[in-house]
Design a protein around this motif. Structure first.
Motif, PDB file in Angstrom:
ATOM      1  N   SER A   9       0.677  -1.118  -0.049  1.00  0.00           N
ATOM      2  CA  SER A   9       0.170   0.151   0.012  1.00  0.00           C
ATOM      3  C   SER A   9       0.637   1.240  -0.087  1.00  0.00           C
ATOM      4  O   SER A   9       2.041   0.941  -0.077  1.00  0.00           O
ATOM      5  N   ALA A  10       0.277   2.314  -0.096  1.00  0.00           N
ATOM      6  CA  ALA A  10       0.765   3.576  -0.110  1.00  0.00           C
ATOM      7  C   ALA A  10       1.346   3.776   1.503  1.00  0.00           C
ATOM      8  O   ALA A  10       0.782   3.038   2.505  1.00  0.00           O
ATOM      9  N   MET A  11       2.006   4.816   1.703  1.00  0.00           N
ATOM     10  CA  MET A  11       2.469   5.109   3.378  1.00  0.00           C
ATOM     11  C   MET A  11       1.164   5.454   4.258  1.00  0.00           C
ATOM     12  O   MET A  11       0.476   5.859   3.778  1.00  0.00           O
ATOM     13  N   ASN A  12       1.435   5.081   5.438  1.00  0.00           N
ATOM     14  CA  ASN A  12       0.555   5.415   6.451  1.00  0.00           C
ATOM     15  C   ASN A  12      -1.062   4.923   5.966  1.00  0.00           C
ATOM     16  O   ASN A  12      -1.872   5.358   6.528  1.00  0.00           O
ATOM     17  N   ALA A  13      -1.003   3.688   5.372  1.00  0.00           N
ATOM     18  CA  ALA A  13      -2.358   2.991   5.189  1.00  0.00           C
ATOM     19  C   ALA A  13      -2.436   1.927   6.305  1.00  0.00           C
ATOM     20  O   ALA A  13      -3.649   1.262   6.210  1.00  0.00           O
ATOM     21  N   GLU A  89       8.122  -4.074   6.561  1.00  0.00           N
ATOM     22  CA  GLU A  89       8.932  -3.172   5.527  1.00  0.00           C
ATOM     23  C   GLU A  89       9.708  -4.038   4.524  1.00  0.00           C
ATOM     24  O   GLU A  89      10.748  -3.979   4.050  1.00  0.00           O
ATOM     25  N   ALA A  90       8.887  -4.771   3.854  1.00  0.00           N
ATOM     26  CA  ALA A  90       9.298  -5.886   2.825  1.00  0.00           C
ATOM     27  C   ALA A  90       9.918  -5.262   1.711  1.00  0.00           C
ATOM     28  O   ALA A  90      10.616  -5.951   0.967  1.00  0.00           O
ATOM     29  N   GLY A 116       4.639  -4.152   2.930  1.00  0.00           N
ATOM     30  CA  GLY A 116       5.338  -3.267   2.375  1.00  0.00           C
ATOM     31  C   GLY A 116       4.986  -2.383   1.297  1.00  0.00           C
ATOM     32  O   GLY A 116       3.705  -2.306   0.876  1.00  0.00           O
ATOM     33  N   LEU A 117       5.675  -1.329   1.081  1.00  0.00           N
ATOM     34  CA  LEU A 117       5.551  -0.250  -0.004  1.00  0.00           C
ATOM     35  C   LEU A 117       5.724  -1.115  -1.276  1.00  0.00           C
ATOM     36  O   LEU A 117       6.624  -1.862  -1.365  1.00  0.00           O
TER      37      LEU A 117
END
Length: 158
Positions: A9-13, A89-90, A116-117
């Motif tokens: 996902s995007a950050m802060n999801a 944080e993959a 992760g992102l």
């Protein structure tokens, strides 16, 4: 049969929150998990995986040169049967480490849930995400909204 899952996902999801909830669900059923976290992520402390809403758990730190299959095997040798591996944080995984996670799934029959992102701020794939997108058995986008109220995207347009 176990699978490799990639939740992106995007950050802060809420990726880390979802990871910690998954770990809790396993523990609630009397199952043992191991959370892996990259050594370079020490925002909450060394070996601590923490969400913005206050949930946290201990994680086993790994570096870019570490063999994740060997880490999992060593964990099993010390603590016994392992029911699930969760990776925070993959996106920071290397190609080799993603392959090692496929071995955890295929050779040890342990499910792996990686969070992760997908891309960086320029829309470029991270190395770990690139190979997770290619090799994971299941891909799942965790959706979030941006400040406009619309679905957040993972690409910043300049």
């Amino acid at each position: 049969m176990s699978k490799l899952y990639f939740y992106y996902s995007a950050m802060n999801a809420g990726k880390t929150t979802t990871l910690l909830q998954s770990a809790y669900n396993y523990h609630e059923r009397g199952m043992r998990t191991r959370i892996l976290t990259p050594m370079l992520d020490n925002r909450a402390g060394e070996g601590v995986v923490a969400s913005r809403i206050g949930l946290k758990a201990e994680g086993l730190r790994f570096d870019r040169d570490d063999d994740l299959l060997a880490l999992v095997d060593a964990d099993i040798a010390v603590a016994g049967k392992l029911d699930c591996v969760l990776v925070d944080e993959a996106q920071f995984l290397t190609r080799a480490q993603v392959w090692q996670l496929t071995d955890v799934v295929d050779k040890r029959d342990i499910p792996v849930l990686a969070y992760g992102l997908r891309t960086d701020f320029r829309g470029e794939l991270f190395e770990g995400s690139q190979y997770l997108l290619a090799w994971a058995d299941n891909l799942d986008e965790i959706k979030t909204i941006c400040h406009t109220g619309r679905k957040a995207t993972m690409v910043v347009r300049v």
